[in-house]
Design a protein around this motif. Sequence first.
Motif, PDB file in Angstrom:
ATOM      1  N   SER A 196       4.217  -3.921   8.036  1.00 42.09           N
ATOM      2  CA  SER A 196       5.364  -3.360   8.070  1.00 42.09           C
ATOM      3  C   SER A 196       5.678  -2.350   7.029  1.00 42.09           C
ATOM      4  CB  SER A 196       6.494  -4.233   7.986  1.00 42.09           C
ATOM      5  OG  SER A 196       6.425  -5.026   6.686  1.00 42.09           O
ATOM      6  N   SER A 197       6.778  -1.314   7.272  1.00 40.38           N
ATOM      7  CA  SER A 197       6.705  -0.288   6.354  1.00 40.38           C
ATOM      8  C   SER A 197       8.418  -0.407   5.648  1.00 40.38           C
ATOM      9  CB  SER A 197       6.486   1.096   6.932  1.00 40.38           C
ATOM     10  OG  SER A 197       5.254   1.303   7.538  1.00 40.38           O
ATOM     11  N   HIS A 198       8.377   0.064   4.455  1.00 33.04           N
ATOM     12  CA  HIS A 198       9.560  -0.136   3.826  1.00 33.04           C
ATOM     13  C   HIS A 198       9.391   1.103   2.939  1.00 33.04           C
ATOM     14  CE1 HIS A 198      10.583  -4.087   5.481  1.00 33.04           C
ATOM     15  NE2 HIS A 198       9.436  -4.271   4.945  1.00 33.04           N
ATOM     16  N   ASP A 199      10.544   2.065   3.032  1.00 32.82           N
ATOM     17  CA  ASP A 199      10.730   3.283   2.146  1.00 32.82           C
ATOM     18  C   ASP A 199       9.197   3.904   2.407  1.00 32.82           C
ATOM     19  OD1 ASP A 199      13.269   2.867   1.626  1.00 32.82           O
ATOM     20  OD2 ASP A 199      12.623   1.449  -0.016  1.00 32.82           O
ATOM     21  N   GLU A 200       8.490   4.124   1.049  1.00 30.83           N
ATOM     22  CA  GLU A 200       7.217   4.769   1.302  1.00 30.83           C
ATOM     23  C   GLU A 200       6.158   3.779   0.935  1.00 30.83           C
ATOM     24  OE1 GLU A 200       6.654   8.093   1.201  1.00 30.83           O
ATOM     25  OE2 GLU A 200       8.757   8.269   2.103  1.00 30.83           O
ATOM     26  N   VAL A 201       6.213   2.654   1.248  1.00 28.63           N
ATOM     27  CA  VAL A 201       5.306   1.426   0.902  1.00 28.63           C
ATOM     28  C   VAL A 201       4.958   0.763   2.431  1.00 28.63           C
ATOM     29  CG1 VAL A 201       4.585  -0.576  -0.198  1.00 28.63           C
ATOM     30  CG2 VAL A 201       5.830   1.149  -1.300  1.00 28.63           C
ATOM     31  N   CYS A 202       3.896   0.492   2.720  1.00 26.52           N
ATOM     32  CA  CYS A 202       3.300  -0.250   3.810  1.00 26.52           C
ATOM     33  C   CYS A 202       3.001  -1.672   3.064  1.00 26.52           C
ATOM     34  CB  CYS A 202       2.073   0.265   4.419  1.00 26.52           C
ATOM     35  SG  CYS A 202       1.434  -0.567   5.742  1.00 26.52           S
ATOM     36  N   ILE A 203       3.491  -2.673   3.832  1.00 27.89           N
ATOM     37  CA  ILE A 203       3.349  -4.078   3.524  1.00 27.89           C
ATOM     38  C   ILE A 203       2.526  -4.863   4.625  1.00 27.89           C
ATOM     39  CG2 ILE A 203       4.505  -6.260   2.919  1.00 27.89           C
ATOM     40  CD1 ILE A 203       6.700  -4.512   2.022  1.00 27.89           C
ATOM     41  N   VAL A 204       1.441  -5.510   3.860  1.00 28.63           N
ATOM     42  CA  VAL A 204       0.520  -6.563   4.937  1.00 28.63           C
ATOM     43  C   VAL A 204       0.683  -7.900   4.442  1.00 28.63           C
ATOM     44  CG1 VAL A 204      -1.681  -7.103   5.587  1.00 28.63           C
ATOM     45  CG2 VAL A 204      -1.249  -4.858   5.194  1.00 28.63           C
ATOM     46  N   ASP A 205       1.280  -8.647   5.418  1.00 31.93           N
ATOM     47  CA  ASP A 205       1.917 -10.095   5.021  1.00 31.93           C
ATOM     48  C   ASP A 205       0.605 -10.994   5.389  1.00 31.93           C
ATOM     49  OD1 ASP A 205       3.015 -12.420   4.503  1.00 31.93           O
ATOM     50  OD2 ASP A 205       4.892 -12.105   5.628  1.00 31.93           O
ATOM     51  N   ILE A 234       0.889  -1.249  -0.153  1.00 30.24           N
ATOM     52  CA  ILE A 234       0.041   0.061  -0.110  1.00 30.24           C
ATOM     53  C   ILE A 234       0.783   1.011   0.105  1.00 30.24           C
ATOM     54  CG2 ILE A 234      -1.995   1.165   1.107  1.00 30.24           C
ATOM     55  CD1 ILE A 234      -1.184  -2.195   2.565  1.00 30.24           C
ATOM     56  N   PRO A 235       0.707   2.131  -1.075  1.00 28.34           N
ATOM     57  CA  PRO A 235       1.455   3.264  -0.938  1.00 28.34           C
ATOM     58  C   PRO A 235       1.172   4.068   0.216  1.00 28.34           C
ATOM     59  CG  PRO A 235       0.204   3.092  -2.949  1.00 28.34           C
ATOM     60  CD  PRO A 235      -0.074   1.859  -2.216  1.00 28.34           C
ATOM     61  N   ALA A 236       1.969   5.046   0.497  1.00 24.59           N
ATOM     62  CA  ALA A 236       1.668   6.201   1.702  1.00 24.59           C
ATOM     63  C   ALA A 236       0.535   6.836   1.565  1.00 24.59           C
ATOM     64  CB  ALA A 236       2.923   6.979   1.853  1.00 24.59           C
ATOM     65  N   ASN A 237       0.276   7.285   0.180  1.00 26.35           N
ATOM     66  CA  ASN A 237      -0.788   8.025  -0.051  1.00 26.35           C
ATOM     67  C   ASN A 237      -2.319   7.403   0.047  1.00 26.35           C
ATOM     68  OD1 ASN A 237      -0.789   6.695  -2.443  1.00 26.35           O
ATOM     69  ND2 ASN A 237      -1.157   8.322  -3.766  1.00 26.35           N
ATOM     70  N   ARG A 238      -2.160   6.021   0.023  1.00 21.97           N
ATOM     71  CA  ARG A 238      -3.543   5.273   0.290  1.00 21.97           C
ATOM     72  C   ARG A 238      -3.650   4.601   1.717  1.00 21.97           C
ATOM     73  NH1 ARG A 238      -4.966   0.779  -2.706  1.00 21.97           N
ATOM     74  NH2 ARG A 238      -6.980   1.134  -1.612  1.00 21.97           N
TER      75      ARG A 238
END
Length: 106
Positions: free
Chosen positions: A90-99, A7-11
């Motif tokens: 988790s967050s990596h750079d400008e992206v949030c990741i749901v595992d 998920i990009p930061a803007n979403r």
Amino acid sequence: MKRLIEIPANRLPAEGQRVLLRHEETSVLLFNIAGTLHAIDESCPHSGASLFAGKLHGNMLQCPAHGLRFNLEKGCPGAKGMEVRTYPVSSHDEVCIVDLSEATTG
């Protein structure tokens, strides 16, 4: 096999808000509670009702259909067998990741 939603930061949801995410056949709610992101299954295990419109009380979400309450961190309402799955975020750079491959319950 890893199943990730990026998920990009803007979403991302604003503090106190939520967004619905869909990946393949999985629907997940992503909550922002005091700046911490929590991801849980979108449907109630009792009857399959959508939790999207549930009332939020701190980190507890109340099912709009039958009133069961779920802890967004643990997925448990206190009723055995009625847990929702939670997913690591988790967050990596400008992206949030749901595992989705690392689901846990209660």
